[in-house]
Design a protein around this motif. Structure first.
Motif, PDB file in Angstrom:
ATOM      1  N   UNK A 148       0.665  -1.241   0.149  1.00  9.11           N
ATOM      2  CA  UNK A 148      -0.111  -0.067   0.092  1.00  9.11           C
ATOM      3  C   UNK A 148       0.886   1.307  -0.085  1.00  9.11           C
ATOM      4  N   UNK A 149       0.758   2.219  -0.835  1.00  5.38           N
ATOM      5  CA  UNK A 149       1.295   3.474  -0.940  1.00  5.38           C
ATOM      6  C   UNK A 149       0.417   4.545  -0.195  1.00  5.38           C
ATOM      7  N   UNK A 150       0.941   5.072   0.869  1.00  9.07           N
ATOM      8  CA  UNK A 150       0.535   6.136   1.549  1.00  9.07           C
ATOM      9  C   UNK A 150       1.692   7.347   1.568  1.00  9.07           C
ATOM     10  N   UNK A 151       1.093   8.603   1.750  1.00 10.48           N
ATOM     11  CA  UNK A 151       2.004   9.550   1.531  1.00 10.48           C
ATOM     12  C   UNK A 151       2.136  10.542   3.059  1.00 10.48           C
ATOM     13  N   UNK A 152       3.069  10.774   3.563  1.00  9.34           N
ATOM     14  CA  UNK A 152       3.338  11.460   4.666  1.00  9.34           C
ATOM     15  C   UNK A 152       3.365  13.028   4.219  1.00  9.34           C
ATOM     16  N   UNK A 153       2.495  13.825   4.621  1.00  5.52           N
ATOM     17  CA  UNK A 153       2.302  15.077   4.252  1.00  5.52           C
ATOM     18  C   UNK A 153       2.620  15.956   5.434  1.00  5.52           C
ATOM     19  N   UNK A 154       3.504  17.223   5.057  1.00  2.00           N
ATOM     20  CA  UNK A 154       3.637  17.979   6.385  1.00  2.00           C
ATOM     21  C   UNK A 154       3.515  19.384   5.641  1.00  2.00           C
ATOM     22  N   UNK A 171       5.036  29.623   2.711  1.00  2.00           N
ATOM     23  CA  UNK A 171       4.501  28.374   2.892  1.00  2.00           C
ATOM     24  C   UNK A 171       5.496  27.143   2.384  1.00  2.00           C
ATOM     25  N   UNK A 172       5.595  26.057   3.259  1.00  2.28           N
ATOM     26  CA  UNK A 172       6.196  25.048   2.944  1.00  2.28           C
ATOM     27  C   UNK A 172       5.382  23.810   2.814  1.00  2.28           C
ATOM     28  N   UNK A 173       5.430  22.940   2.008  1.00  8.94           N
ATOM     29  CA  UNK A 173       4.703  21.622   1.780  1.00  8.94           C
ATOM     30  C   UNK A 173       5.714  20.502   1.341  1.00  8.94           C
ATOM     31  N   UNK A 174       5.864  19.539   2.287  1.00 10.18           N
ATOM     32  CA  UNK A 174       6.699  18.147   2.182  1.00 10.18           C
ATOM     33  C   UNK A 174       5.664  17.090   1.801  1.00 10.18           C
ATOM     34  N   UNK A 175       6.231  16.208   0.989  1.00  8.11           N
ATOM     35  CA  UNK A 175       5.478  15.019   0.463  1.00  8.11           C
ATOM     36  C   UNK A 175       6.381  13.841   0.565  1.00  8.11           C
ATOM     37  N   UNK A 176       6.062  12.884   1.375  1.00  9.62           N
ATOM     38  CA  UNK A 176       7.034  11.710   1.457  1.00  9.62           C
ATOM     39  C   UNK A 176       6.220  10.386   1.185  1.00  9.62           C
ATOM     40  N   UNK A 177       6.510   9.707   0.214  1.00  9.13           N
ATOM     41  CA  UNK A 177       5.708   8.551  -0.325  1.00  9.13           C
ATOM     42  C   UNK A 177       6.364   7.510   0.518  1.00  9.13           C
ATOM     43  N   UNK A 178       5.460   6.451   0.837  1.00  6.01           N
ATOM     44  CA  UNK A 178       5.679   5.505   1.960  1.00  6.01           C
ATOM     45  C   UNK A 178       5.022   4.157   1.530  1.00  6.01           C
ATOM     46  N   UNK A 179       6.065   3.148   0.961  1.00  8.21           N
ATOM     47  CA  UNK A 179       5.239   1.945   0.582  1.00  8.21           C
ATOM     48  C   UNK A 179       5.436   0.905   1.704  1.00  8.21           C
TER      49      UNK A 179
END
Length: 209
Positions: A148-154, A171-179
């Motif tokens: 399952x692919x989820x994404x941690x977002x900050x 503004x800062x946007x962080x996107x971290x994919x996690x399999x």
């Protein structure tokens, strides 16, 4: 007083006003030019983020179109700049699945990050009976015993510090994919007595400022 003298005084006042306005404009221009030159010399670079690991305590979609989940993530942030500090303000972390938020937002304490410094955060992000779209629930039901692919977002705001100068908010946007591999051949490690599973990621995140 003659009309000629009145015209002379009026023109003199206009000249003085123009000189004052011109002086103010020149001063503002010089200040902006100095800031621009300093900014260009320092070459500010946005922070880098790496998702180190993710621990899953719960991830259940047993009720139709509702999801209960509980994660703990370890996230590192590094300031790559030699002469610029970073203030992190109003940061909040959450998890999304197929572009839909599936947890509440968890606040990350505001902090200052000096030159070349690294910060480590380990927030819990969770949601109880979060409504999800029917098509996402169907996809989740099909994938829950697989990868399952989820994404941690900050999301949040940052300020830059150069010497004594502190910028406004950006503004800062962080996107971290996690399999996450829930299958029988998954590489997760069981932690604790409650069946929680931990996956090492070392996943570089996308950052936009």
């Amino acid at each position: 007083m003659s009309v000629k003298e009145c015209d002379h005084h009026r023109k003199r006042r206009q000249v003085i006003i123009r000189r004052i306005c011109g002086g103010i404009l020149i001063f503002v221009f010089l200040v902006l030019l100095v800031i621009l030159i300093i900014w260009a010399v320092l070459r500010p670079t946005k922070p880098t983020f790496i998702l180190q690991d993710i621990t899953v305590y719960a991830f259940n979609a047993t009720v139709a179109n509702f999801l209960t989940s509980n994660f703990q993530v370890t996230l590192t942030s590094r300031n790559p700049n030699d002469h610029i500090g970073v203030y992190y303000d109003h940061l909040a972390a959450y998890i999304s699945y197929r572009n839909q938020q599936v947890t509440y937002r968890t606040a990350i304490p505001a902090t200052y990050q000096g030159h070349k410094e690294v910060n480590v955060w380990s927030p819990f992000v969770y949601g109880t009976n979060i409504p999800i779209a029917p098509f996402n629930f169907q996809s989740l039901s099909q994938e829950e015993n697989d990868v399952i692919l989820v994404t941690l977002r900050v999301d949040g705001k940052v300020r830059w510090k150069v010497g004594v100068f502190v910028s406004g908010h950006y503004h800062i946007h962080v996107r971290c994919p996690a399999y996450i591999n829930f299958g029988s051949q998954g590489n997760g490690v069981k932690v604790g007595p409650d069946g929680a599973m931990k996956w090492m990621m070392i996943q570089r995140c996308a950052v936009s400022v």
